[in-house]
Design a protein around this motif. Structure first.
Motif, short mmCIF file in Angstrom:
data_model
loop_
_atom_site.label_atom_id
_atom_site.label_comp_id
_atom_site.label_asym_id
_atom_site.label_seq_id
_atom_site.Cartn_x
_atom_site.Cartn_y
_atom_site.Cartn_z
N ALA A 228 -8.44 -7.52 6.17
CA ALA A 228 -6.83 -7.77 5.57
C ALA A 228 -5.96 -6.56 4.93
N TYR A 229 -4.90 -6.68 5.34
CA TYR A 229 -4.10 -5.00 5.41
C TYR A 229 -2.58 -5.60 4.57
N LEU A 230 -2.13 -4.28 4.17
CA LEU A 230 -0.41 -5.05 3.27
C LEU A 230 0.04 -3.23 2.87
N GLU A 231 1.29 -3.49 2.89
CA GLU A 231 1.93 -2.25 2.65
C GLU A 231 3.05 -3.13 1.30
N THR A 232 2.41 -1.67 -0.03
CA THR A 232 4.08 -2.69 -1.32
C THR A 232 4.47 -1.11 -1.20
N ALA A 233 5.26 -0.84 -2.05
CA ALA A 233 6.33 0.31 -2.53
C ALA A 233 6.76 0.12 -3.58
N THR A 234 5.70 -0.18 -4.38
CA THR A 234 5.76 -0.63 -6.07
C THR A 234 4.08 -0.17 -6.62
N GLU A 235 4.60 1.18 -7.35
CA GLU A 235 3.24 2.10 -6.97
C GLU A 235 2.23 1.05 -8.27
N ALA A 236 2.86 0.15 -9.37
CA ALA A 236 1.73 0.00 -10.21
C ALA A 236 0.96 -1.34 -9.78
N ASN A 237 1.40 -1.92 -8.45
CA ASN A 237 0.75 -2.68 -7.62
C ASN A 237 -0.42 -2.54 -7.14
N LEU A 238 -0.25 -0.69 -7.37
CA LEU A 238 -1.97 -0.51 -6.77
C LEU A 238 -2.84 -0.67 -7.51
N GLY A 239 -3.19 -1.29 -8.87
CA GLY A 239 -4.13 -1.68 -9.24
C GLY A 239 -4.99 -3.10 -9.37
N PHE A 240 -3.63 -3.54 -9.46
CA PHE A 240 -3.46 -5.71 -8.94
C PHE A 240 -4.36 -5.36 -7.59
N TYR A 241 -3.78 -4.44 -6.57
CA TYR A 241 -4.74 -4.64 -4.77
C TYR A 241 -5.68 -4.33 -5.34
N PHE B 296 5.56 3.51 0.26
CA PHE B 296 4.85 2.95 0.17
C PHE B 296 3.37 3.58 0.30
N TRP B 297 2.73 2.82 0.08
CA TRP B 297 0.95 3.00 0.17
C TRP B 297 0.82 1.70 0.80
N SER B 298 -0.38 2.09 1.60
CA SER B 298 -1.32 1.18 3.17
C SER B 298 -2.24 0.64 1.70
N MET B 299 -2.75 -0.64 2.34
CA MET B 299 -3.74 -0.93 1.76
C MET B 299 -4.59 -1.64 3.15
N PHE C 267 -8.74 -4.20 -2.42
CA PHE C 267 -8.47 -3.32 -1.37
C PHE C 267 -8.11 -1.57 -1.89
N ARG C 268 -7.90 -1.04 -0.90
CA ARG C 268 -8.22 0.41 -0.94
C ARG C 268 -6.75 1.65 -0.03
N ILE C 269 -6.11 2.66 -0.78
CA ILE C 269 -5.73 2.84 -0.35
C ILE C 269 -6.27 3.45 1.37
N THR C 270 -4.46 3.06 1.89
CA THR C 270 -5.52 4.17 3.39
C THR C 270 -4.58 5.03 3.93
N GLN C 271 -3.24 5.12 3.46
CA GLN C 271 -2.11 5.57 3.66
C GLN C 271 -1.46 5.84 2.28
N ASP C 272 -0.45 7.11 3.13
CA ASP C 272 0.74 7.26 1.20
C ASP C 272 1.62 8.63 2.17
N TRP C 273 2.97 7.31 2.25
CA TRP C 273 4.72 7.61 3.12
C TRP C 273 4.81 6.71 2.29
N ARG C 274 6.32 7.61 3.43
CA ARG C 274 7.80 7.77 2.97
C ARG C 274 8.48 7.06 4.13
N VAL C 275 9.34 6.03 4.11
CA VAL C 275 10.41 5.47 5.43
C VAL C 275 11.79 7.13 5.37
N GLY C 276 12.14 7.78 6.04
CA GLY C 276 12.48 8.87 6.14
C GLY C 276 12.26 9.97 5.55
N LYS C 277 13.24 10.38 4.79
CA LYS C 277 13.63 11.86 4.16
C LYS C 277 13.79 10.99 2.87
N ASP C 278 15.17 9.89 3.08
CA ASP C 278 14.95 9.30 1.71
C ASP C 278 14.80 7.96 1.18
#
Length: 195
Positions: free
Chosen positions: A154-167, A187-190, A172-183
C-alpha cells in the motif's frame, strides 16, 4: 464501527465530510489560499475524486460517514489522459484559478509514485467533529484488511507532518520527503508492505 463500501448515493455525504477533514490540509491551503474559497471548492473536488475512484478503486465509509477512505487498485493510481479530458469542464469548476497549481501538484504526486504495483490510499479523512475516536484508523485499517490478500504494498503521500505517526502505527514507513516546486507544500511518501 463497521465500514462498508461507499456507493453513488453516498457521494454528497462523503465529499462534504472530506472537505471538512481537509479544510486545513497544507496541500489544499496551497491550492486554495483563501479559506472561504477553499470551503466552497473542496466538496466539488472531493466529488470528482470520489467519482474517479469508482471504476478501479475501493471506497469505504463508516457509520454515518464520520470517516472514509478512497483507494485506487494496482495499475490505476494515475488518472488516464482520456478520463482527464472528459472531466475537464468539472475540473475547471472545481479548481478555477487554482488549476495551474492543481496540475503542478498532480504532476509532482505522479512523479513520486512507486514503479511497481501498489494499492494507492488516495484519500483518507475523518470528520473533525469525530477525530480522536479511532475512526480514521478504523477506516484505513478496513481498507488494509480488504487489500491484504493481494500481496502488493500500500502506498500514500501526505502533506501533513502530524499524520506521519498515525500512518507509522498502521505499518507504513516513509520512503521519500519532497516538495511541490519551489514554494509548494512538503510531502512525505509512505509505503506499507503486505504481511
Amino acid at each position: 464501527m463497521t465500514f462498508r463500501l461507499a456507493t453513488r448515493p453516498d457521494r454528497t455525504a462523503v465529499s462534504a465530510m472530506l472537505a471538512r477533514a481537509f479544510a486545513n490540509d497544507p496541500a489544499m491551503a496551497w491550492l486554495y489560499p483563501n479559506p472561504a474559497v477553499r470551503a466552497r471548492k473542496l466538496p466539488a473536488l472531493f466529488g470528482l475524486l470520489f467519482d474517479s475512484d469508482d471504476a478501479h478503486g475501493l471506497r469505504l465509509m463508516g457509520g454515518g460517514c464520520e470517516a472514509a477512505t478512497l483507494w485506487r487498485a494496482p495499475g490505476h493510481a494515475q488518472t488516464p489522459f482520456g478520463e482527464f479530458l472528459r472531466s475537464a469542464p468539472r475540473l475547471l469548476g472545481a479548481f478555477g484559478l487554482a488549476l495551474p497549481r492543481a496540475l503542478a501538484l498532480a504532476g509532482a504526486i505522479d512523479a513520486h509514485m512507486p514503479r511497481e504495483p501498489f494499492w494507492y490510499l488516495h484519500i483518507a479523512g475523518c470528520d473533525p467533529a469525530h477525530q480522536g475516536k479511532g475512526l480514521g484508523r478504523g477506516a484505513v485499517r478496513a481498507g488494509l484488511d480488504r487489500i491484504e490478500a493481494s500481496g502488493v504494498p500500500a502506498y500514500l503521500e501526505t502533506a501533513t507532518e502530524a499524520n506521519l505517526g498515525f500512518y507509522r502505527a498502521l505499518g507504513f514507513r516513509i520512503t521519500q520527503d519532497w516538495r511541490v516546486g519551489k514554494d509548494g507544500p512538503r510531502f512525505w511518501s509512505m509505503r506499507r508492505d503486505p504481511a
